[in-house]
Design a protein around this motif. Structure first.
Motif, PDB file in Angstrom:
ATOM      1  N   GLU A  89       0.836  -1.207   0.000  1.00 31.72           N
ATOM      2  CA  GLU A  89       0.000   0.000   0.000  1.00 31.72           C
ATOM      3  C   GLU A  89       0.867   1.252   0.000  1.00 31.72           C
ATOM      4  OE1 GLU A  89      -3.492   2.152   2.718  1.00 31.72           O
ATOM      5  OE2 GLU A  89      -2.659   0.198   3.296  1.00 31.72           O
ATOM      6  N   ARG A  90       0.374   2.295  -0.638  1.00 22.37           N
ATOM      7  CA  ARG A  90       1.029   3.597  -0.625  1.00 22.37           C
ATOM      8  C   ARG A  90       0.141   4.589   0.115  1.00 22.37           C
ATOM      9  NH1 ARG A  90       5.262   4.361  -4.305  1.00 22.37           N
ATOM     10  NH2 ARG A  90       5.747   2.475  -5.508  1.00 22.37           N
ATOM     11  N   VAL A  91       0.690   5.193   1.147  1.00 17.77           N
ATOM     12  CA  VAL A  91      -0.062   6.143   1.966  1.00 17.77           C
ATOM     13  C   VAL A  91       0.380   7.554   1.598  1.00 17.77           C
ATOM     14  CG1 VAL A  91      -0.624   6.887   4.296  1.00 17.77           C
ATOM     15  CG2 VAL A  91      -0.213   4.461   3.835  1.00 17.77           C
ATOM     16  N   ALA A  92      -0.547   8.343   1.072  1.00 15.22           N
ATOM     17  CA  ALA A  92      -0.237   9.716   0.675  1.00 15.22           C
ATOM     18  C   ALA A  92      -0.167  10.617   1.905  1.00 15.22           C
ATOM     19  CB  ALA A  92      -1.302  10.232  -0.288  1.00 15.22           C
ATOM     20  N   PHE A  93       0.632  11.683   1.801  1.00 12.94           N
ATOM     21  CA  PHE A  93       0.747  12.622   2.917  1.00 12.94           C
ATOM     22  C   PHE A  93       0.978  14.033   2.393  1.00 12.94           C
ATOM     23  CE2 PHE A  93       5.114  11.212   2.133  1.00 12.94           C
ATOM     24  CZ  PHE A  93       5.831  12.407   2.141  1.00 12.94           C
ATOM     25  N   ASP A  94       0.565  14.994   3.199  1.00 11.60           N
ATOM     26  CA  ASP A  94       0.932  16.383   2.982  1.00 11.60           C
ATOM     27  C   ASP A  94       2.136  16.754   3.836  1.00 11.60           C
ATOM     28  OD1 ASP A  94      -1.225  17.071   1.167  1.00 11.60           O
ATOM     29  OD2 ASP A  94      -2.547  16.853   2.908  1.00 11.60           O
ATOM     30  N   ALA A  95       2.211  16.154   5.042  1.00 10.91           N
ATOM     31  CA  ALA A  95       3.356  16.334   5.931  1.00 10.91           C
ATOM     32  C   ALA A  95       3.679  14.985   6.566  1.00 10.91           C
ATOM     33  CB  ALA A  95       3.053  17.371   7.006  1.00 10.91           C
ATOM     34  N   LEU A  96       4.958  14.749   6.783  1.00  9.42           N
ATOM     35  CA  LEU A  96       5.410  13.461   7.306  1.00  9.42           C
ATOM     36  C   LEU A  96       6.375  13.690   8.461  1.00  9.42           C
ATOM     37  CD1 LEU A  96       5.811  10.323   6.997  1.00  9.42           C
ATOM     38  CD2 LEU A  96       7.727  10.870   5.474  1.00  9.42           C
ATOM     39  N   VAL A  97       6.183  12.937   9.539  1.00 11.86           N
ATOM     40  CA  VAL A  97       7.133  12.915  10.646  1.00 11.86           C
ATOM     41  C   VAL A  97       7.759  11.520  10.705  1.00 11.86           C
ATOM     42  CG1 VAL A  97       7.490  13.139  13.128  1.00 11.86           C
ATOM     43  CG2 VAL A  97       5.852  14.634  11.964  1.00 11.86           C
ATOM     44  N   ILE A  98       9.064  11.455  10.551  1.00  9.39           N
ATOM     45  CA  ILE A  98       9.788  10.185  10.620  1.00  9.39           C
ATOM     46  C   ILE A  98      10.169   9.932  12.074  1.00  9.39           C
ATOM     47  CG2 ILE A  98      11.873   8.956   9.894  1.00  9.39           C
ATOM     48  CD1 ILE A  98      11.824  10.780   7.374  1.00  9.39           C
ATOM     49  N   ALA A  99       9.651   8.856  12.635  1.00  8.64           N
ATOM     50  CA  ALA A  99       9.943   8.514  14.032  1.00  8.64           C
ATOM     51  C   ALA A  99      10.142   7.004  14.137  1.00  8.64           C
ATOM     52  CB  ALA A  99       8.814   8.979  14.945  1.00  8.64           C
ATOM     53  N   THR A 100      10.993   6.478  13.271  1.00  6.26           N
ATOM     54  CA  THR A 100      11.187   5.028  13.213  1.00  6.26           C
ATOM     55  C   THR A 100      12.233   4.524  14.193  1.00  6.26           C
ATOM     56  OG1 THR A 100      12.494   5.525  11.228  1.00  6.26           O
ATOM     57  CG2 THR A 100      10.325   4.556  10.910  1.00  6.26           C
ATOM     58  N   GLY A 101      12.845   5.428  14.947  1.00  4.89           N
ATOM     59  CA  GLY A 101      13.708   5.008  16.039  1.00  4.89           C
ATOM     60  C   GLY A 101      14.959   4.286  15.587  1.00  4.89           C
ATOM     61  N   VAL A 102      15.319   3.252  16.335  1.00  6.73           N
ATOM     62  CA  VAL A 102      16.550   2.519  16.084  1.00  6.73           C
ATOM     63  C   VAL A 102      16.260   1.020  16.021  1.00  6.73           C
ATOM     64  CG1 VAL A 102      18.001   4.251  17.190  1.00  6.73           C
ATOM     65  CG2 VAL A 102      17.072   2.375  18.560  1.00  6.73           C
ATOM     66  N   THR A 103      17.216   0.287  15.499  1.00  3.62           N
ATOM     67  CA  THR A 103      17.133  -1.172  15.478  1.00  3.62           C
ATOM     68  C   THR A 103      18.364  -1.737  16.176  1.00  3.62           C
ATOM     69  OG1 THR A 103      18.220  -1.259  13.312  1.00  3.62           O
ATOM     70  CG2 THR A 103      15.813  -1.231  13.347  1.00  3.62           C
ATOM     71  N   PRO A 104      18.227  -2.881  16.848  1.00  4.29           N
ATOM     72  CA  PRO A 104      19.379  -3.455  17.554  1.00  4.29           C
ATOM     73  C   PRO A 104      20.493  -3.852  16.591  1.00  4.29           C
ATOM     74  CG  PRO A 104      17.320  -4.490  18.256  1.00  4.29           C
ATOM     75  CD  PRO A 104      17.000  -3.673  17.042  1.00  4.29           C
ATOM     76  N   ARG A 105      21.731  -3.609  16.993  1.00 10.69           N
ATOM     77  CA  ARG A 105      22.862  -4.130  16.234  1.00 10.69           C
ATOM     78  C   ARG A 105      22.867  -5.650  16.352  1.00 10.69           C
ATOM     79  NH1 ARG A 105      25.993   0.474  18.061  1.00 10.69           N
ATOM     80  NH2 ARG A 105      26.548   1.756  16.252  1.00 10.69           N
ATOM     81  N   ARG A 106      23.251  -6.315  15.270  1.00  8.23           N
ATOM     82  CA  ARG A 106      23.257  -7.776  15.253  1.00  8.23           C
ATOM     83  C   ARG A 106      24.690  -8.293  15.215  1.00  8.23           C
ATOM     84  NH1 ARG A 106      17.570  -8.976  15.041  1.00  8.23           N
ATOM     85  NH2 ARG A 106      18.406 -11.075  15.392  1.00  8.23           N
ATOM     86  N   LEU A 107      24.852  -9.526  15.633  1.00  7.10           N
ATOM     87  CA  LEU A 107      26.130 -10.214  15.543  1.00  7.10           C
ATOM     88  C   LEU A 107      25.989 -11.426  14.625  1.00  7.10           C
ATOM     89  CD1 LEU A 107      27.294 -10.224  19.290  1.00  7.10           C
ATOM     90  CD2 LEU A 107      28.028  -8.684  17.456  1.00  7.10           C
ATOM     91  N   PRO A 108      27.031 -11.816  13.936  1.00  9.41           N
ATOM     92  CA  PRO A 108      26.951 -13.008  13.083  1.00  9.41           C
ATOM     93  C   PRO A 108      26.513 -14.228  13.894  1.00  9.41           C
ATOM     94  CG  PRO A 108      28.982 -11.804  12.661  1.00  9.41           C
ATOM     95  CD  PRO A 108      28.360 -11.166  13.861  1.00  9.41           C
ATOM     96  N   GLY A 109      25.521 -14.941  13.362  1.00 12.31           N
ATOM     97  CA  GLY A 109      25.037 -16.136  14.041  1.00 12.31           C
ATOM     98  C   GLY A 109      23.952 -15.899  15.056  1.00 12.31           C
TER      99      GLY A 109
END
Length: 291
Positions: A89-109
């Motif tokens: 789906e595509r959500v149209a906007f007139d104004a956008l606030v990006i608040a996607t935060g952070v993701t945990p760093r990963r280690l191999p395995g």
């Protein structure tokens, strides 16, 4: 959609008199909740999961917003003013606030069964379920999260080893003096410390973690491993957006990344201040908000 800044932004807009369409998008199929208790009260079982919810149904209804839950953003068409969701789906906007935060760093395995990261409520519940089986636990990373998880696991009576390449826990946060006190407190409560040495690999047996091999060759038996080695801004979905990305979304002094596109402070905003971006290209001067 648990991140408090999304909820706070929506509430602020309503409180300031905005009465137009308001859409909140998030990859989790949950209404907004508080994260700090996940590694403490929820993990220990002192709180039921429902207690971390930030607003009751009445407050959510009063917000008069559309919640797109369980279907996160995977792309941004800044020029076309649309957010692409995982379901297509595509959500149209007139104004956008990006608040996607952070993701945990990963280690191999760390995709082995029994290896956990702790970021979401579902993560906390899955880790608690494993801890109830009374496993040997190795916590990789002695920052805030790792120290909290190690402490909770010890209060549950589990055998816990805390591993970090730095010489004392929480050194980055508090320095050596306080870090030594934190380490001593953990030792006094029965946490085994392996400091000043990093992790070489996770040892697997039948698809599940069986041990953690350290850089010095030592192997620590482990039924459960918790990885808490920091995080990175969750900006991968913006890679083709035309926005300038550094250690997050680069914005001007008003948190504006492009006309009508903003990033929430402390979430996806870079520490650097740059000129905003207009229509997918660097602007020669400040951009005015779309109006």
């Amino acid at each position: 959609m648990p991140r408090p800044r999304r909820l706070a932004t929506a509430e602020a807009l309503r409180n300031k008199g905005y009465d137009g369409r308001l859409t909140l998008v998030g990859d989790e199929a949950r209404l907004p909740y508080d994260r700090p208790p996940l590694s403490k009260q929820v993990l220990s079982g002192a709180w039921q999961p429902e207690r971390v919810r930030l607003r009751d149904d009445q407050a959510i209804d009063k917000l008069d917003a559309e919640f797109q839950l369980g279907c996160g953003a995977v792309g941004l068409d800044a020029a076309g003013r649309k957010v692409l969701l995982a379901g297509g789906e595509r959500v149209a906007f007139d104004a956008l606030v990006i608040a996607t935060g952070v993701t945990p760093r990963r280690l191999p395995g760390d995709d082995l069964e029994g290896v956990h990261v702790l970021r979401t409520l579902d993560d906390a519940l899955a880790l608690r379920a494993d801890l109830l089986d009374r496993p040997k636990v190795v916590v990789v990373g002695a920052g805030f999260l790792g120290a909290e998880v190690a402490a909770v696991a010890r209060t549950m009576g589990l055998e816990v080893t805390l591993v970090d390449p730095l010489p004392v826990p929480m050194r980055r946060q508090f320095g050596d003096m306080i870090g030594k006190l934190v380490g001593q407190t953990h030792s006094d409560h029965g946490v085994a410390l392996r400091l000043g040495v990093g992790v070489a690999r996770f040892v697997e047996s039948a698809g599940r973690v069986a041990a953690v091999e350290l850089a010095d060759g030592t192997k620590l038996d482990a039924d459960v491993v918790v990885v808490g080695v920091g995080s990175t801004p969750a900006t991968d979905w913006l890679a083709d957006s035309g926005l300038v990305l550094g250690d997050g979304v680069e914005c001007d002094a008003e948190c504006r990344a492009a006309p009508g596109i903003y990033a929430a402070p402390g979430s996806a905003v870079s520490r650097r201040t740059v000129e905003p971006v207009c229509a997918g290209r660097a602007a020669p001067g400040p951009c005015e908000p779309a109006g």
